[in-house]
Design an enzyme around this catalytic site. Structure first.
Site, PDB file in Angstrom:
ATOM      1  N   ASN A  51     -10.533 -11.776   6.249  1.00  0.00           N
ATOM      2  CA  ASN A  51     -11.496 -12.074   7.310  1.00  0.00           C
ATOM      3  C   ASN A  51     -11.548 -13.569   7.630  1.00  0.00           C
ATOM      4  O   ASN A  51     -11.941 -13.950   8.732  1.00  0.00           O
ATOM      5  CB  ASN A  51     -12.871 -11.513   6.943  1.00  0.00           C
ATOM      6  CG  ASN A  51     -12.905 -10.007   7.104  1.00  0.00           C
ATOM      7  OD1 ASN A  51     -11.855  -9.369   7.247  1.00  0.00           O
ATOM      8  ND2 ASN A  51     -14.095  -9.433   7.101  1.00  0.00           N
ATOM      9  N   GLU A  56      -3.344  -2.158  13.725  1.00  0.00           N
ATOM     10  CA  GLU A  56      -4.079  -1.947  12.491  1.00  0.00           C
ATOM     11  C   GLU A  56      -5.510  -2.441  12.640  1.00  0.00           C
ATOM     12  O   GLU A  56      -6.470  -1.742  12.382  1.00  0.00           O
ATOM     13  CB  GLU A  56      -3.374  -2.688  11.351  1.00  0.00           C
ATOM     14  CG  GLU A  56      -4.068  -2.572  10.024  1.00  0.00           C
ATOM     15  CD  GLU A  56      -3.215  -3.108   8.877  1.00  0.00           C
ATOM     16  OE1 GLU A  56      -3.535  -2.802   7.739  1.00  0.00           O
ATOM     17  OE2 GLU A  56      -2.231  -3.828   9.133  1.00  0.00           O
ATOM     18  N   SER A 112       0.835  -1.209   0.000  1.00  0.00           N
ATOM     19  CA  SER A 112       0.000   0.000   0.000  1.00  0.00           C
ATOM     20  C   SER A 112       0.864   1.252   0.000  1.00  0.00           C
ATOM     21  O   SER A 112       1.815   1.343   0.768  1.00  0.00           O
ATOM     22  CB  SER A 112      -0.899   0.041   1.236  1.00  0.00           C
ATOM     23  OG  SER A 112      -1.710  -1.086   1.269  1.00  0.00           O
TER      24      SER A 112
END
Lengths: 315, 387
Positions: free
Chosen positions: B367, B243, B160
């Protein structure tokens, strides 16, 4: 701003949890199921803990505690699937009578001698009463249609809805534990079924739903306790969040138990049935969605009443 | 339990609100994920730093204000309520910063934190590799010691901000005989170092926010190692905790989306389904639930508590909430949902937001991994697979 419980609050809830765990296990539910749902000895034990008087003002001999403490205890009652009408008597009726200044029966509530039950227009019957009997799927609920005077006081409704939500949170917690423990010991394909991600992920989703239903409950309890104007919206919020978490957990728990979960022999069904009952009590889904809807969304000709957005977390 | 703000907290809120009102860019910025937008966002970071708002919880010595987590939440609430831009330096301030605060030497704190808070150095993360995604312990990029340098070789991906950022951080295998979680070391590196090649990756929406990084014998001073050699996994897990846990996604972001969703619903109420209406009410409730939970976690941390595997519950909740809200937004837009820009020229933020929301359940640990962590560490179910 401090979204935490005090040590006293945590100690109180833990004490009640330990007491119920020690005296009100599944074997008690089975005995009550066979022998008539109520047991004066169980009620007497709760009286000796001082629980009926938890919210009664100290002038009438109670502990004078608030709705946050009561909600914490109601969670424990849900966790234990308590059959006695402690929540309705002590955390719904007692604070309602006290708020109205009707203090006449409070001392008798503290002593456990009177058990006034809430009769509200939103409920088609009372959960623990005498009158024309109805049969609930929950074998430990004693439903009755009471011909007596019915209240439509919104404050009574909010107390009832809040305390139903609290019990639903405790029920959900208990069902998640039951399903998790079963998944650890039941083996198939040579390993505990709880090692399979198909099982893990379903249980994890229940844990998420419960984790985020809890702070909504505490926020609502605090708002109603403090008489915050928007409290009814927060009560509806907790009723929905707790009901959704409990239904999800109930359905997941039976699935994890497999065919065993469909039997009367496994304890789970007591908790599931209480969940189904409380989910519709004190305002069903449509009722509580509508209250949130009016406050948050409004209509073309009616502005919403609740300030929302990041800068209105505690509006 | 006290759910009222003190007069000092209210005054702080007013101060933040007033400053933002005065300094917000007059026009919406171009997306952060292209050169022009990146530069605009970095300029905004520097404007924030000029007001000392870079990272309010950090000590004043490092460019912060020494405030507590409640004040941080108030800042974030006002920030998102004002419609302020995304933070170009979130990898730095929310992830690496707290990690340096916990594991860094005094020299490293002095060297890295202040420029981070001031928006002078923008950070990229470099966790994943082509063969190490959800299975991050499969990392194979190497850092070989050579005197007072490490020599980095290998490849990182989905990095990122790396298309444009100044510095990067990640974990590398220092013990080449080691396996899995052992023998990894946390290293900070200048993205302009000789031997680093950046290959920007075009994302779903067509822009290039993240990049692949190729390391060809990149020399990095040993002083850029965070914590001890071989301790990289634990340091990385702490970063991932920040995070997923508290910092990366403050509740204001989702409360702001829920509020916009209510407004969108009101504009489209005449043709919305009852299900959409309930979804909008649910969105408000879920965003509020996330905010309450964050206040509870903040209070716990302020009292000396830690956030552990519960961070996984948070990550699952906010990422799936964000996707659900934007899905509802798309449904409310009906046929207009596909438009990149509406007839009036404004950008379709629901479409952009929906695309971005699809990355939420994937990044920062998918997830599925979060549900494994929840099941294994919070519920105590048996572990999956190796490692």
């Amino acid at each position: 701003m401090d979204f935490r419980f005090t040590e006293d609050q945590l100690t109180l809830a833990e004490g009640v949890r330990d007491y119920l765990e020690g005296t009100h296990g599944p074997e008690v539910l089975r005995r009550l199921d066979e022998q008539g749902a109520r047991d004066p000895a169980i009620w007497q034990g709760l009286v000796e803990m001082g629980l009926p008087g938890l919210m009664v003002p100290e002038e009438q001999g109670g502990l004078g505690l608030g709705l946050v403490e009561a909600a914490m205890i109601a969670v424990e009652c849900g966790r234990a699937c308590l059959a006695e009408p402690l929540v309705d008597v002590a955390f719904v009726m007692a604070p309602w009578l006290a708020a109205k200044g009707e203090t006449g029966s409070l001392a008798a509530i503290v002593a456990g001698e009177e058990r006034p039950l809430p009769v509200h227009a939103i409920n088609p019957w009372v959960a623990d009463g005498e009158g024309e009997a109805l049969r609930s799927v929950d074998p430990l609920r004693q439903l009755a249609v009471v011909p007596a005077k019915v209240s439509d006081d919104p404050h009574l409704l909010d107390l009832g809805a809040l305390m139903s939500a609290a019990q639903l949170v405790g029920l959900a917690d208990a069902m998640l534990v039951q399903a998790t423990e079963y998944a650890k010991v039941r083996t198939q394909f040579g390993q505990p079924i709880g090692a399979f991600q198909a099982i893990k992920h379903q249980l994890a989703s229940c844990a998420v739903a419960i984790e985020f239903a809890k702070p909504v409950l505490w926020r609502a309890a605090k708002a109603l306790n403090d008489g915050v104007e928007s409290a009814p919206v927060h009560v509806s919020h907790t009723k929905l969040a707790a009901t959704d978490a409990a239904f999800l957990t109930a359905e997941t728990a039976i699935q994890v138990h497999g065919a065993m979960g469909y039997t009367y022999e496994v304890d789970l069904h007591f908790w599931m049935k209480r969940t189904w009952a409380l989910g519709g009590a004190w305002g069903d889904r449509a009722f509580h969605v509508a209250r949130i809807d009016r406050a948050v969304i409004g209509d073309a000709d009616r502005e919403p009443t609740l300030a929302i957005g990041p800068d209105h977390t505690f509006a | 339990m006290d759910l009222a703000y003190t007069p000092a907290q209210q005054a702080f809120r007013a101060e933040v609100r007033a400053w933002l009102k005065e300094h917000l860019p007059s026009q919406p910025l171009v997306t952060l994920e292209c050169r022009e937008g990146y530069d605009q966002h970095v300029e905004w970071e520097r404007t924030l730093a000029g007001g000392n708002w870079g990272m309010v919880t950090w000590p004043e010595a490092y460019g912060g204000r020494g405030l507590d987590l409640i004040e941080w939440l108030i800042f974030e609430e006002e920030y998102w309520a004002s419609g302020a831009p995304l933070r170009a330096n979130q990898n730095g301030i929310f992830l690496l910063g707290p990690t340096i605060m916990e594991f860094g030497t005094d020299e490293q704190k002095a060297l890295f934190l202040t420029p981070m808070a001031r928006g002078e150095v923008i950070w990229a993360q470099a966790w994943s590799e082509p063969g190490a995604g959800s299975d991050m312990a499969a990392i194979s990029s190497k850092a070989v010691r050579d005197g007072d340098h490490y020599v980095l070789t290998g490849q990182k991906t989905w990095s990122s901000r790396a298309a444009f950022a100044d510095w990067g951080f990640g974990i590398f295998r220092t013990d080449l005989e080691s396996e899995r979680h052992k023998g990894l070391t946390f290293i900070l590196f200048d993205l302009d170092s000789p031997g680093i090649t950046r290959r920007p990756i075009r994302q779903l929406h067509g822009e290039t926010g993240f990049a692949e990084l190729f390391f060809d014998e990149v020399r990095v001073p040993v002083a850029n190692r965070l914590a001890g050699e071989g301790e990289g996994w634990n340091v990385a897990m702490a970063t991932a905790g920040f995070e997923r846990g508290l910092m990366l996604r403050s509740p204001g972001r989702f409360q702001a989306t829920a509020k916009r969703l209510v407004e969108l619903y009101r504009q489209n109420a005449h043709r919305a389904s009852p299900a959409a209406r309930e979804a909008v009410a649910q969105a408000w409730g879920a965003a509020q639930a996330y905010a309450y939970n964050t206040y509870a976690v903040a209070a716990k941390i302020m009292a000396g508590g830690k956030i552990g595997a519960e961070a996984s519950l948070n990550k699952i909740f906010w990422s799936e909430l964000d996707r659900a809200m934007h899905r509802t937004g798309m449904q409310l837009l009906g046929a207009h949902a596909e438009l990149k820009r509406f007839a009036d020229g404004s950008q379709n933020d629901w479409l952009e937001g929906y695309m971005f929301s699809l990355s939420g359940p994937i990044y920062a640990g998918s997830n599925e991994v979060q549900r494994n962590i929840t099941a294994e560490r919070l519920l105590g179910l048996p572990r999956v697979g190796a490692g």
